[in-house]
Design an enzyme around this catalytic site. Structure first.
Site, PDB file in Angstrom:
ATOM      1  N   ALA C 236      -0.196  15.579 -10.236  1.00  0.00           N
ATOM      2  CA  ALA C 236       0.054  15.167  -8.853  1.00  0.00           C
ATOM      3  C   ALA C 236      -1.092  14.319  -8.300  1.00  0.00           C
ATOM      4  O   ALA C 236      -2.106  14.114  -8.967  1.00  0.00           O
ATOM      5  CB  ALA C 236       0.275  16.396  -7.986  1.00  0.00           C
ATOM      6  N   HIS C 237      -0.906  13.851  -7.066  1.00  0.00           N
ATOM      7  CA  HIS C 237      -1.892  12.941  -6.475  1.00  0.00           C
ATOM      8  C   HIS C 237      -3.256  13.588  -6.301  1.00  0.00           C
ATOM      9  O   HIS C 237      -3.363  14.743  -5.959  1.00  0.00           O
ATOM     10  CB  HIS C 237      -1.406  12.327  -5.157  1.00  0.00           C
ATOM     11  N   ASN C 238      -4.277  12.762  -6.555  1.00  0.00           N
ATOM     12  CA  ASN C 238      -5.666  13.153  -6.342  1.00  0.00           C
ATOM     13  C   ASN C 238      -6.152  14.252  -7.272  1.00  0.00           C
ATOM     14  O   ASN C 238      -7.218  14.829  -7.029  1.00  0.00           O
ATOM     15  CB  ASN C 238      -5.892  13.555  -4.867  1.00  0.00           C
TER      16      ASN C 238
END
Lengths: 338, 338, 338
Positions: C236-238
């Site tokens: 997922a993001h980051n």
């Protein structure tokens, strides 16, 4: 369109009612209208027989009296329904043969009866059999063999050397023959182990959307005939799946595990590597398999869903279980000694 | 570039400080520099307000005094931030309209205001609305409808007959309308049940990368308006997901399950088939749902992570739990009788 | 073909036997024939040394006496095997340089030594380094940088702005840089939070088939050098994954979690968001991680597989665990008071 009489004779089931009644489509008992045929596979839904507007119903002998209209009487109504639906909905063939946008290397051999849709790439030494249909955007690697009447939907990627049997159905986004996950530790880093085996897909296999099947490290990954794989599966290198086994979506099987014939594996199951699972094993959804399964039967793991507050209390106790067991034993001993 | 004053008036929030300050970009409190606007959604991070070099901060009334510079005061800073970020970062439109490499069947109807990128395939009877943007390598099946202003990223596969609403956003590798996993047992083998339903995607739905949504067996799979689906989801045939429900990555939902509106479902959750889950249900990550959920609330399953040695001891006791419960009951009885 | 003597000198291992023996391929001890070299990494399989028909075997000093024929003696036979297999099976280069069907925007910069296969799309401002090979059907978004000698297999989608290091290997169907799953609640609906960060992939990373890696919300998602990701992962993001960490198939990692260096994470693991996991952590298959891991070591969660009938009894007791613990405590107290 086909008449009830013709259906009964083609499928070798008993007809009750008008042989001349024409059937154009299948539908559920609740939604069917004139010209449509429905089915009752579970007597629990028998109440719908009185209200259905279906022109005919496929059902078991024991439900026959509850049906007011035409019926096809079958020992396996769901199977008979599937056969009727197949007769009424033949698979559309791709238009034309090879779309001009397809890029084909000169040494590929493509049967004149095969069809290949727009924007595919067919590498060198590929062999594509009669009746094969390949949807748009597929990439077929070097030396791949696809036997007669197999169908690949859109954007399927088949890596070099993979062998696909007859009448195989592969849904969009599937990847077959990607490298297995093999690395040798090398002073805190990973050295890639070449993945030199291939993937062999037997006849009549179906592979769901975005499923991935890795090539073997040295020997092959093998999916035997009649296996049905749902969407989003991960099949690692050197896995062997026995004939007619069905595996539901999002299940992951680690490397070198062998699964028997006619198994039914629920969705989101995890199976670790280097295991052997015998024939006729059923596993419920989201179970984790960490050891061999040596007897057929139904297997499970996991904990039941609960309200979060209640679950937190019980889950915290899970970490005390061994201590609780020891304390219980101590109490029993103490009480015995009294 | 937009001035703080204009932002405040467009978003209907209170401005504290210089209306003329120009904002060019969003950034975090820690990394923002001149010309950038940041936000404070959680008072826990209030300490960053004193050191931030952001030209302005979006925050709640209660954090306003802790802010030394310009501020936009909002009851929902995260939402206001999202609106500002959207204003400052408009979605790039695809260049041109239809790339010459796109293969389009003659009966497809494409709005002149739609854009289709390289190497797509658009089948017969497709209908594509105004403002639709389709990225490179997409395959759009026969009779598919895509309503106005929807966007498909790269390599998306949409099978025949699927209906996609307005302003839908579909990320790369998504498959919509692949066959559901339906087979009738036939003497130890499987007979494919034709999957004759379709998939209906409501307005304002977002679908994450490599997610798969199967077509219904007889009726449709339905994703209602405003649903947000993360990556790698598996949505089986005849599932219905209620409006504005959000589902995190790698969750798998088996066939014919109905999920209510405004649910929030964590990542890697498994939901078995034929269930009903009411509105406003929240489920934590990696839970397994095997029964209906009839009341809104927060639900969980699973066991807590532990060191492997400790876990092994406790996990082994899990298989003795029923016996332990019976021994506990026996002890209680014995002690009562004394 | 390479002689044993040359192999020994190139790989700096001891040769026992004929230096002139020619080796053409690798194989397992059980299947190898003349001209093939095999390896024994685990002394448990030493019995195969007497029956193997391999022309040479790679093994440890302690297994040397059990080998009747030629041998390469190595402190790490699996690593030496991997090096031999790599020497004997060089990666095939794509034919030609840029296939005429590739669509390239004018501002893309492609090294003359790079190769791009059929039906790819290369957007504006892309930079592709020397020796890069891009397989058929890939989509490379605006401004993407791919450094020297990286390889993308078929149908890979790389979104705008992603940076890919040197010698990265990306398998079919991978998606990099899709939007993270970010929405702000807005009166019972969701407002999309623009995902403005990117994805940075370090040197020597390998990414398995159909894995997805989302772009960051404001800052970047980062995969450090030497990380090995298996198939079907969701990152997922980051998220940040530390150098030389290896993650097996179907694992999902939620947003903003940081994973240390040299971790080994089993398949189908779930890791929730905003966590920190230190270096050298190992996690067994299908574990759920809901808290920070602050010490290296081996971690697990879950319950063992059992026959379904037995499992049902024990799983039902899981919901009574807190009550059982309280009753146990009460019994202990009662007994002490007696």
């Amino acid at each position: 369109m086909i008449s009830l009489g013709e259906l009964a004779s083609q499928l070798d089931v008993e007809l009750v009612g008008e042989a001349s009644c024409n059937i154009t489509a299948v539908a559920t008992l609740q939604t069917a209208g004139p010209g449509q045929i429905s089915f009752l596979a579970n007597s629990r839904y028998r109440r719908y027989l009185t209200s259905t507007e279906a022109s005919a119903v496929i059902l078991r002998t024991e439900d026959r009296d509850a049906c007011l209209g035409n019926a096809l009487v079958s020992t396996n109504p769901y199977l008979t329904y599937a056969r009727v639906a197949t007769l009424l909905n033949p698979v559309a063939r791709l238009a034309g043969s090879i779309h001009p946008s397809v890029v084909i290397e000169p040494t590929a051999e493509i049967d004149p009866d095969a069809a290949i849709a727009a924007n595919c790439y067919i590498a060198a030494d590929v062999s594509i059999g009669a009746g094969v249909q390949i949807g748009p955007g597929c990439v077929i690697g070097k030396g791949v063999c696809i036997a007669a009447d197999s169908r690949l939907a859109a954007n399927v990627s088949v890596a070099d050397g993979v062998e696909i049997g007859q009448r195989v159905l592969i849904h969009p986004g599937v990847v077959i023959g990607s490298d297995g996950f093999g690395f040798a530790p090398d002073q805190g880093q990973w050295f890639k182990v070449p993945q030199l085996g291939s993937v062999i897909i037997g006849d009549d296999v179906e592979i769901g959307a975005n499923t991935t099947i890795d090539r073997g490290a040295l020997e092959n990954t093998v999916i035997e005939e009649g296996v049905k794989l749902d969407n989003q599966l991960q099949i690692a290198h050197n896995v062997r799946i026995g004939a007619h086994t069905a595996i539901a979506g999002a299940t992951a099987i680690a490397g070198s595990t062998t699964i028997g014939k006619r198994c039914q594996i629920g969705g989101a199951v995890g199976i670790v590597g280097h295991l052997t699972i015998v024939d006729d094993v059923h596993i419920t959804a989201m179970s984790l398999v960490t050891g061999n399964i040596t007897q057929s039967g139904l297997y499970s793991s996991g904990t039941p869903l609960a309200g979060n507050r209640e679950w937190r209390k019980n889950a915290a106790r899970f970490g005390q279980l061994d201590g609780m067991a020891r304390r219980l034993r101590a109490l029993e001993k103490q009480l015995k000694e009294k």
